[in-house]
Design a protein around this motif. Structure first.
Motif, PDB file in Angstrom:
ATOM      1  N   TYR A 336      -9.885  -4.966   4.314  1.00  0.00           N
ATOM      2  CA  TYR A 336     -10.522  -6.206   3.867  1.00  0.00           C
ATOM      3  C   TYR A 336     -10.365  -7.353   4.869  1.00  0.00           C
ATOM      4  O   TYR A 336     -10.564  -8.508   4.525  1.00  0.00           O
ATOM      5  CB  TYR A 336      -9.936  -6.633   2.515  1.00  0.00           C
ATOM      6  N   GLU A 337     -10.027  -7.044   6.099  1.00  0.00           N
ATOM      7  CA  GLU A 337      -9.740  -8.127   7.041  1.00  0.00           C
ATOM      8  C   GLU A 337     -10.975  -8.951   7.390  1.00  0.00           C
ATOM      9  O   GLU A 337     -10.860 -10.127   7.747  1.00  0.00           O
ATOM     10  CB  GLU A 337      -9.102  -7.584   8.311  1.00  0.00           C
ATOM     11  N   ASP A 338     -12.166  -8.373   7.288  1.00  0.00           N
ATOM     12  CA  ASP A 338     -13.376  -9.135   7.604  1.00  0.00           C
ATOM     13  C   ASP A 338     -13.594 -10.277   6.626  1.00  0.00           C
ATOM     14  O   ASP A 338     -14.284 -11.255   6.936  1.00  0.00           O
ATOM     15  CB  ASP A 338     -14.602  -8.213   7.594  1.00  0.00           C
ATOM     16  N   ALA A 339     -12.992 -10.169   5.444  1.00  0.00           N
ATOM     17  CA  ALA A 339     -13.181 -11.202   4.422  1.00  0.00           C
ATOM     18  C   ALA A 339     -12.230 -12.382   4.585  1.00  0.00           C
ATOM     19  O   ALA A 339     -12.399 -13.398   3.923  1.00  0.00           O
ATOM     20  CB  ALA A 339     -13.006 -10.594   3.032  1.00  0.00           C
ATOM     21  N   GLY A 340     -11.240 -12.271   5.433  1.00  0.00           N
ATOM     22  CA  GLY A 340     -10.305 -13.395   5.574  1.00  0.00           C
ATOM     23  C   GLY A 340      -9.164 -13.132   6.527  1.00  0.00           C
ATOM     24  O   GLY A 340      -8.122 -13.782   6.443  1.00  0.00           O
ATOM     25  N   GLY A 341      -9.340 -12.186   7.431  1.00  0.00           N
ATOM     26  CA  GLY A 341      -8.290 -11.897   8.396  1.00  0.00           C
ATOM     27  C   GLY A 341      -7.271 -10.913   7.848  1.00  0.00           C
ATOM     28  O   GLY A 341      -7.284 -10.545   6.674  1.00  0.00           O
ATOM     29  N   LYS A 342      -6.377 -10.489   8.724  1.00  0.00           N
ATOM     30  CA  LYS A 342      -5.362  -9.520   8.322  1.00  0.00           C
ATOM     31  C   LYS A 342      -4.315 -10.156   7.415  1.00  0.00           C
ATOM     32  O   LYS A 342      -4.012 -11.345   7.530  1.00  0.00           O
ATOM     33  CB  LYS A 342      -4.704  -8.905   9.553  1.00  0.00           C
ATOM     34  N   LYS A 343      -3.780  -9.331   6.520  1.00  0.00           N
ATOM     35  CA  LYS A 343      -2.772  -9.782   5.568  1.00  0.00           C
ATOM     36  C   LYS A 343      -1.525  -8.909   5.682  1.00  0.00           C
ATOM     37  O   LYS A 343      -1.573  -7.784   6.181  1.00  0.00           O
ATOM     38  CB  LYS A 343      -3.314  -9.716   4.131  1.00  0.00           C
ATOM     39  N   PHE A 344      -0.419  -9.442   5.158  1.00  0.00           N
ATOM     40  CA  PHE A 344       0.865  -8.747   5.198  1.00  0.00           C
ATOM     41  C   PHE A 344       1.553  -9.015   3.864  1.00  0.00           C
ATOM     42  O   PHE A 344       1.668 -10.172   3.446  1.00  0.00           O
ATOM     43  CB  PHE A 344       1.713  -9.258   6.367  1.00  0.00           C
ATOM     44  N   THR A 345       2.017  -7.956   3.199  1.00  0.00           N
ATOM     45  CA  THR A 345       2.463  -8.081   1.813  1.00  0.00           C
ATOM     46  C   THR A 345       3.870  -7.548   1.608  1.00  0.00           C
ATOM     47  O   THR A 345       4.205  -6.447   2.062  1.00  0.00           O
ATOM     48  CB  THR A 345       1.504  -7.324   0.873  1.00  0.00           C
ATOM     49  N   TRP A 346       4.670  -8.347   0.930  1.00  0.00           N
ATOM     50  CA  TRP A 346       5.984  -7.902   0.444  1.00  0.00           C
ATOM     51  C   TRP A 346       5.787  -7.451  -0.993  1.00  0.00           C
ATOM     52  O   TRP A 346       5.213  -8.174  -1.811  1.00  0.00           O
ATOM     53  CB  TRP A 346       6.969  -9.064   0.498  1.00  0.00           C
ATOM     54  N   MET A 347       6.244  -6.245  -1.325  1.00  0.00           N
ATOM     55  CA  MET A 347       6.055  -5.762  -2.688  1.00  0.00           C
ATOM     56  C   MET A 347       7.271  -4.976  -3.161  1.00  0.00           C
ATOM     57  O   MET A 347       7.980  -4.356  -2.373  1.00  0.00           O
ATOM     58  CB  MET A 347       4.791  -4.904  -2.800  1.00  0.00           C
ATOM     59  N   ARG A 348       7.504  -5.041  -4.463  1.00  0.00           N
ATOM     60  CA  ARG A 348       8.598  -4.287  -5.077  1.00  0.00           C
ATOM     61  C   ARG A 348       8.049  -3.465  -6.226  1.00  0.00           C
ATOM     62  O   ARG A 348       7.238  -3.938  -7.028  1.00  0.00           O
ATOM     63  CB  ARG A 348       9.701  -5.218  -5.571  1.00  0.00           C
ATOM     64  N   ILE A 349       8.522  -2.225  -6.304  1.00  0.00           N
ATOM     65  CA  ILE A 349       8.096  -1.303  -7.348  1.00  0.00           C
ATOM     66  C   ILE A 349       9.320  -0.527  -7.813  1.00  0.00           C
ATOM     67  O   ILE A 349      10.177  -0.164  -7.008  1.00  0.00           O
ATOM     68  CB  ILE A 349       6.997  -0.344  -6.813  1.00  0.00           C
ATOM     69  N   ALA A 350       9.431  -0.305  -9.126  1.00  0.00           N
ATOM     70  CA  ALA A 350      10.568   0.433  -9.681  1.00  0.00           C
ATOM     71  C   ALA A 350      10.056   1.465 -10.676  1.00  0.00           C
ATOM     72  O   ALA A 350       9.084   1.220 -11.397  1.00  0.00           O
ATOM     73  CB  ALA A 350      11.540  -0.520 -10.370  1.00  0.00           C
ATOM     74  N   PHE A 351      10.714   2.624 -10.710  1.00  0.00           N
ATOM     75  CA  PHE A 351      10.243   3.680 -11.607  1.00  0.00           C
ATOM     76  C   PHE A 351      11.359   4.674 -11.907  1.00  0.00           C
ATOM     77  O   PHE A 351      12.309   4.836 -11.136  1.00  0.00           O
ATOM     78  CB  PHE A 351       9.053   4.421 -10.989  1.00  0.00           C
ATOM     79  N   ASN A 352      11.230   5.329 -13.044  1.00  0.00           N
ATOM     80  CA  ASN A 352      12.079   6.464 -13.400  1.00  0.00           C
ATOM     81  C   ASN A 352      11.296   7.746 -13.135  1.00  0.00           C
ATOM     82  O   ASN A 352      10.073   7.787 -13.305  1.00  0.00           O
ATOM     83  CB  ASN A 352      12.486   6.404 -14.875  1.00  0.00           C
ATOM     84  N   ILE A 353      12.007   8.780 -12.727  1.00  0.00           N
ATOM     85  CA  ILE A 353      11.358  10.054 -12.436  1.00  0.00           C
ATOM     86  C   ILE A 353      11.421  10.932 -13.682  1.00  0.00           C
ATOM     87  O   ILE A 353      12.506  11.280 -14.154  1.00  0.00           O
ATOM     88  CB  ILE A 353      12.047  10.754 -11.248  1.00  0.00           C
ATOM     89  N   LYS A 354      10.259  11.269 -14.226  1.00  0.00           N
ATOM     90  CA  LYS A 354      10.215  12.061 -15.453  1.00  0.00           C
ATOM     91  C   LYS A 354      10.632  13.509 -15.198  1.00  0.00           C
ATOM     92  O   LYS A 354      11.434  14.076 -15.935  1.00  0.00           O
ATOM     93  CB  LYS A 354       8.805  12.028 -16.044  1.00  0.00           C
ATOM     94  N   ASP A 355      10.062  14.112 -14.190  1.00  0.00           N
ATOM     95  CA  ASP A 355      10.397  15.483 -13.804  1.00  0.00           C
ATOM     96  C   ASP A 355      11.080  15.405 -12.445  1.00  0.00           C
ATOM     97  O   ASP A 355      10.424  15.207 -11.415  1.00  0.00           O
ATOM     98  CB  ASP A 355       9.129  16.333 -13.725  1.00  0.00           C
TER      99      ASP A 355
END
Length: 726
Positions: A336-355
């Motif tokens: 999507y850089e053509d729409a507003g330049g390059k972006k850089f994202t900090w993200m956090r995700i947490a999960f339990n493993i079912k199997d």
């Protein structure tokens, strides 16, 4: 009889100075005639050197006064530098017999040589100098007692200090950011050459014409920066952004801003964008070193290629690195850089493993088998805690593209993973309840509606009757900003040794009071409720991030040197013994921490790909965190290209204690695997097979190379591959 290379035990802290080339029984060296007489005295009796006063000093006790020192200085007609005045009026007196073996450090010709070229008291420190304790302190406050500490400002200073040391029989330890867990940059009895003052960003050599392809298909480096060895992660982040930010150039750094770039790269160099750019050893195009005999050499693919190979991950020991030339890698093409330049994202995700078995298999497939052009955009860290897992990603793209890439590569599998809603998944500190921002604008708040995410399949989970985002995401317009955010929400504002903060971070950053709030600073062994600080309220405030990047670019700023600072020790003194001078508190602190914590961190291992059931069992039965992920580009380099050996491991796991390390290493061995050590996070000495643990079978080649470049073992010390030369 001439006495050389003995251990002199010095009063007040059981200080052991190794490699001293002269010994004094009753007279301190003041001129060449006295020096020769002194060398012939010999060691008559142990009590000549260890008096009954030579016991560890208790907090609050006074140092013996002992000798008067020569204060006079005269100019050297050739160098213009100050050197000691050894005229009759400045002759050192004979010592008080009570302290003949206790206080005077018989550095003799070494001291004469160094004081002839360096300003004693500002660029040069010896034991018993006023600020010696402050300058021998490591980032982790362990007690080391070098024979001399020299602050070099240029290559000529390095050559001069080396000559003084080598000519007088001393070993040399080059020191960068001084973050060695074992304090090995400040070795006992060595001449320490501190490189911090060599960092001069105004003298960086920036070459925007030097370009070429990089590791991952389609990636490229768009220029180089030649920097001095005394620079830090923070300096490279700020000045990489200054020179290449408009082209989305990225300079690989580690998580701690004040870590020196030389030690970082000599041990491998893992950082948040390693999955896309590789290790530090993969982006350093050239090293410049001063060898033991003062010779200046370059090490690259074209010049001294074997030295270049060894310096890329071999742990050093071949010379004093004075310069490094970094490749600046451009961020990848984004959807999507053509729409507003390059972006850089900090993200956090947490999960339990079912199997567990299927989930563990999928996680390893993602790190080792998925397309690196996609997974290589996800850097940062990954952790687990008895079946629960979490990731803190630094993603090279927008938050929308990050979610799409996670779905495409299978990591958003709701059949295998039970994702935790953001409000319950430990959102980062100092974000004001935000869970989604774009260029500092808050899009969604915790517990509030978030239609931008709710409309994306797989991006939400059900919680209390509504759909809640499964991620917290903070998007920025530049790589430097997302890294500054990572530092801001990380440990910078919690720990006393990550920077030389005064305790008032906002004053250090030049922020107005309304941007700040009261905080608590963690000081090892001291309650977090006792040391106060001023910290920024929000890491989602552009003024805060801009102030951090500005401070990062200043070599003299608090982000570019380790702590604790004098101001922090002044605060600590009020909690311990208010009447004590700060220098006494500093020494007490180093001695206490060394005794309480032992030799330091228990090191780190590189976790290779495990059998699915073995990895599943590890995820369910243990808790650990991989601070820097090393998949993608870091695994694509031929293992023989550099001295760094572990091109089979995506997880760098650091151990907090020896017991934890022992538990994991035993588990790995019992599972039929060979433990692999990460050299930049040195474990305490004592491991019998440490050479192969850190370097696999490459240690034999490293030893041969050391024999060529350091035949006299000038730079040899614990946990450095030995020379098999002269």
């Amino acid at each position: 009889m001439k006495v050389t290379n003995f251990a002199l035990v010095v009063a007040t802290s059981t200080r052991v100075l190794l490699g001293c080339n002269t010994a004094a029984a009753s007279v301190v060296v003041v001129d060449s005639a006295q020096e020769e007489q002194q060398q012939d005295v010999g060691v008559a009796n142990e009590k000549d050197f260890v008096s009954k006063k030579n016991t560890p000093r208790q907090l609050g006790s006074k140092s013996p006064k002992g000798m008067k020192s020569a204060k006079g200085k005269r100019k050297n007609s050739k160098t213009g530098r100050k050197e000691p005045d050894t005229s009759e009026n400045n002759r050192v007196e004979e010592c008080d017999l009570n302290y003949c073996g206790a206080e005077p450090i018989a550095l003799g010709a070494l001291k004469t040589c160094l004081t002839g070229s360096f300003d004693h008291g500002s660029s040069l420190y010896f034991p018993y100098d006023e600020d010696y304790d402050l300058h021998r302190m490591t980032a982790f406050s362990y007690s080391r007692f070098p024979a001399a500490i020299v602050f070099a400002e240029d290559v000529e200073d390095v050559q001069t200090a080396l000559a003084c040391a080598v000519d007088n029989g001393y070993k040399v330890s080059a020191r960068g950011g001084n973050h060695s867990y074992q304090g090995l940059g400040t070795m006992d009895g060595y001449v320490v050459i501190d490189m911090g003052r060599t960092c001069k960003p105004e003298d960086f050599v920036v070459d925007k014409d030097d370009q070429g392809p990089h590791i991952i298909e389609g990636s490229k480096y768009i220029g180089t920066i030649k920097a001095q060895a005394g620079c830090t992660n923070a300096i490279m982040l700020a000045h990489g952004h200054k020179h290449f930010g408009d082209q989305d150039g990225m300079t690989l750094i580690g998580s701690c801003p004040s870590v020196g770039i030389t030690g970082f790269n000599l041990g491998g160099g893992g950082g948040d964008v390693s999955p896309y750019v590789g290790y530090g050893v993969d982006i350093v195009k050239e090293f410049q070193l001063v060898l033991y005999d003062g010779t200046i050499v370059k090490a690259s693919e074209e010049e001294n290629p074997e030295l270049y190979w060894a310096t890329r991950g071999g742990g050093g020991g071949n010379g004093v690195v004075t310069h490094l030339t970094y490749k600046i890698v451009q961020a990848p093409k984004q959807k999507y850089e053509d729409a507003g330049g390059k972006k850089f994202t900090w993200m956090r995700i947490a999960f339990n493993i079912k199997d567990l078995e299927k989930g563990a298999a999928l996680i390893q497939e993602w790190f080792y088998d998925a397309d690196p052009k996609i997974t290589g955009k996800f850097g940062g860290g990954f952790g687990w805690d008895h079946g629960a897992s979490y990731a803190t990603f630094v993603y090279l793209g927008s938050w929308k593209e990050a979610i799409e890439d996670l779905k495409e590569t299978g990591l958003l599998d709701h059949e295998l993973f039970e994702f935790s809603p953001v409000p319950y998944a430990s959102p980062p500190p100092r974000v004001g309840g935000a869970i989604l921002t774009e260029n500092y604008e808050v899009i969604c708040q915790t517990f509030g509606p978030c239609p931008e995410i709710e409309d994306i399949p797989g991006a939400t989970v059900s919680a209390e009757g509504s759909q809640v985002p499964a991620f917290s995401m903070f998007q920025f317009d530049s790589y430097a900003e997302v890294e500054a955010f990572q530092i801001c929400v990380g440990r910078l504002y919690f720990f006393e040794d990550w920077s030389s903060t005064s305790g008032d971070f906002c004053k250090d950053l030049g922020l107005d009071d309304d941007k700040c709030e009261d905080g608590k600073l963690f000081f090892f062994g001291i309650s977090a409720d006792t040391l106060t600080s001023k910290i920024p309220k929000l890491c989602t405030d552009k003024d805060v991030i801009d102030a951090m990047l500005n401070a990062a670019g200043d070599p003299s700023g608090f982000m570019n040197s380790h702590g604790p600072s004098v101001q922090i020790f002044e605060q600590l003194a009020q909690l311990v013994v208010p009447a004590l001078p700060v220098k006494e508190v500093i020494q007490w602190w180093m001695d206490t921490r060394s005794q309480d914590r032992g030799p330091g961190s228990a090191g780190a291992s590189m976790f290779q790909r495990f059998d699915g059931s073995f990895f599943a069992k590890m995820l369910s039965e243990t808790a650990q965190y991989s601070n820097h992920l090393q998949h993608g580009a870091a695994l694509m380099v031929d293992p023989d290209e550099t001295a760094y050996p572990w091109r089979n491991a995506a997880f760098m796991v650091e151990y907090e204690t020896g017991d934890i390390a022992d538990s994991f290493l035993e588990r790995i061995v019992d599972g039929g695997y060979t433990p692999q050590g990460y050299y930049a996070y040195l474990n305490p000495s004592g491991m019998k097979k440490w050479r192969s643990y850190f370097f696999d079978d490459k240690w034999r080649i490293l030893s041969e190379i050391r024999a060529k470049y350091d035949p006299k073992d000038v730079f040899g010390k614990p946990l450095t591959i030995e020379s098999i030369g002269e």
